[in-house]
Design an enzyme around this catalytic site. Structure first.
Site, PDB file in Angstrom:
ATOM      1  N   HIS A 147       4.904   5.951   7.998  1.00  0.00           N
ATOM      2  CA  HIS A 147       4.892   6.472   9.365  1.00  0.00           C
ATOM      3  C   HIS A 147       5.605   5.533  10.336  1.00  0.00           C
ATOM      4  CE1 HIS A 147       1.652   3.700  10.471  1.00  0.00           C
ATOM      5  NE2 HIS A 147       0.976   4.096   9.407  1.00  0.00           N
TER       6      HIS A 147
ATOM      7  N   LYS B  58       0.291   6.660   0.380  1.00  0.00           N
ATOM      8  CA  LYS B  58       0.205   6.976   1.809  1.00  0.00           C
ATOM      9  C   LYS B  58       1.618   7.122   2.343  1.00  0.00           C
ATOM     10  CE  LYS B  58      -4.229   4.746   2.736  1.00  0.00           C
ATOM     11  NZ  LYS B  58      -4.940   3.698   3.509  1.00  0.00           N
TER      12      LYS B  58
ATOM     13  N   HIS C  18       5.323   1.736  10.663  1.00  0.00           N
ATOM     14  CA  HIS C  18       5.968   0.822   9.713  1.00  0.00           C
ATOM     15  C   HIS C  18       7.401   0.485  10.130  1.00  0.00           C
ATOM     16  CE1 HIS C  18       2.885   2.620   6.888  1.00  0.00           C
ATOM     17  NE2 HIS C  18       2.723   1.329   6.687  1.00  0.00           N
TER      18      HIS C  18
END
Length: 495
Positions: free
Chosen positions: A50, A47, A53
């Protein structure tokens, strides 16, 4: 009791104390021989990284630097989300729709698209079946079981997805100046859980309830914590218990910090209580460092709605915008690309660490990259201004400083902020609150700029006074640079 300080003596003592400890004013050895574990960032494999985070990554990075600065041995842990049925789904999607392209030649963005397609196809299949059964999900569970059982092909695909993800996020970590000592994720604790589960059973802390093994926490006003589901599978709480015990046995920490959003408050209360019920008194050193949510330009992020701001894109855009500002304001600046990187990335990090960590953040460009007010570029520019003054001061012959010239109110305000810096660093560590250092460093920059505009630093007719004012500037530069370092922001010497 009224106390009046002799301003000249105070100025001399503070400035010379800072200059005697270049780069380390405010540091201490109180943590010598003690270890602190910090669990932060904790990305999910396959993943993309983004903006959500950003806080866990930068708060954790800052706390690690603050503890290091106080003499502790620190262990930065990136507790990877690298286990679960989603990896079976990823393998199914890759094998069905990956087009035969080797994982190494792919990127995480493409893996995410495959994962999204899996869910779209699974939903279609469930809708088409009267009993809502989905063979695609069965296939995904079968592939994850293969990973658990050590099947060569399944493990190879899973490992290659991990390597691809870590390679991509590694570039973002490099841009942010963030490092880790351990990437032991959820999968690392799989073989360590049976012993923990057995200990919970034997001690009576856990009990069976409708086929599931749970810890009843009703006596502590908390819902039960599931250790084993009725089908025998574990959840992340089980792995967190195993991880906590492993970290204590391996590092013998005095403190173990978990930098995770406030939505996980209950989870960590349960975790710490279970460790206590198991008879481990070191639970007292465990702390959940919570933080608020991040929105972007007034809009909440939502993966489901397709509104996600990827961190790499945000940082690159910040660097690009900083480059445009530099071209406009300082077209002849050397190393423009390097300074743009320092200013752009610094603006994002500073914006994230300026407010109390439990406050929600709405990231806005016009605020983050403003060269006025409480922003990263403003503080960096003040540091660069100090460096410029010191370069010009080299032309003056060295003289014995006369500190009686920095007894004015503006200089005294600067001196007070410098003198308080060690206490601010200590308090930021004790309260796990990097924003204290961010705000204090900003106040120091503001106070120095006021002093700079009110007083002439260099005066050929007054070499002793010039030496004192230059030394004050040098002390300001050192403290600002240290403050920025502790929050993970670089300090350009020219802007």
């Amino acid at each position: 009791l009224n106390v009046f300080l002799r301003r000249g003596g105070l100025a001399r003592d503070i400035v010379e104390a800072v200059l005697a400890h270049p780069g380390s004013w405010g540091s201490s050895e109180i943590g010598k021989g003690k270890t602190v574990c910090l669990d932060y960032s904790s990305i999910n494999i396959a993943k993309r990284f983004h903006i959500g985070h950003l806080s866990t990554t930068m708060i954790g990075n800052s706390l690690k630097r603050i503890y290091d600065f106080n003499g502790y041995t620190t262990v930065g842990i990136n507790h990877l989300g690298d286990w679960g049925t989603q990896f079976g789904k990823m393998i199914v999607a890759y094998k069905r729709w990956g087009g035969g392209k080797p994982i190494e030649e792919s990127n995480v963005r493409e893996l995410v698209k495959l994962y999204v397609r899996f869910h779209e196809e699974a939903e279609k299949e469930e809708a088409a079946n009267a009993d809502k059964h989905c063979a695609l999900n069965d296939e995904a569970r079968a592939w994850f079981r293969k990973i658990e059982q050590g099947d060569a092909e399944a493990v190879s695909l899973w490992q290659r997805m991990k390597e691809l993800t870590l390679k991509e996020v590694g570039a973002v970590y490099d841009l942010l100046g963030v490092q880790f000592d351990s990437y032991a994720g959820e999968s690392f604790y799989e073989d360590k859980m049976p012993a923990v589960i057995e200990e919970l059973r034997e001690s009576g802390v856990a009990k069976l309830d409708r086929g599931a093994l749970i810890v009843d926490l009703s006596a502590y006003d908390m819902p039960p914590c599931i250790i084993l589901k009725s089908d025998g599978s574990t959840i992340y709480a089980t792995r967190d218990i195993a991880a906590a015990i492993y970290r204590k046995e391996t590092y013998d920490f005095v403190k173990s910090l978990y930098v995770v959003a406030y939505q996980q408050n209950l989870h960590f209360k349960q975790l710490f209580k279970i460790i206590e019920l198991m008879g481990h008194d070191w639970y007292k050193g465990m702390e959940h460092v919570s933080f608020g949510m991040v929105s972007y330009e007034g809009r909440a992020l939502s993966t489901r709605e397709g509104y996600v701001v990827y961190l790499e894109d945000l940082l690159n855009k910040a660097v690009e915008k900083a480059r445009e500002i530099i071209e406009e304001k300082s077209p002849n600046l050397p190393n423009k690309d390097e300074v743009a990187r320092q200013v752009g990335v610094g603006a994002v990090v500073y914006f994230d660490l300026h407010n109390d960590r439990n406050k929600d953040i709405d990231f806005r460009w016009e605020r983050a990259l403003n060269f006025d007010g409480e922003t990263g570029p403003y503080v960096q520019y003040t540091h660069a201004r100090c460096c410029s003054v010191l370069r010009k001061a080299e032309a003056f012959a060295a003289a014995e400083p006369d500190y009686s010239v920095i007894t004015d109110d503006e200089a005294q305000d600067v001196l007070m902020l410098i003198s308080h810096f060690p206490q601010v660093v200590r308090k930021a560590m004790e309260q796990s609150e990097p924003s204290m250092i961010t705000r204090h460093t900003t106040q120091l920059a503001q106070a120095y700029n006021k002093y700079y505009f009110e007083h002439r630093i260099m005066d050929e007719s007054d070499p002793a006074g010039t030496a004192a004012r230059v030394n004050l500037t040098r002390a300001v530069r050192d403290v600002i640079k240290t403050g920025l370092y502790l929050i993970g922001v670089e300090a350009p010497e020219r802007m």
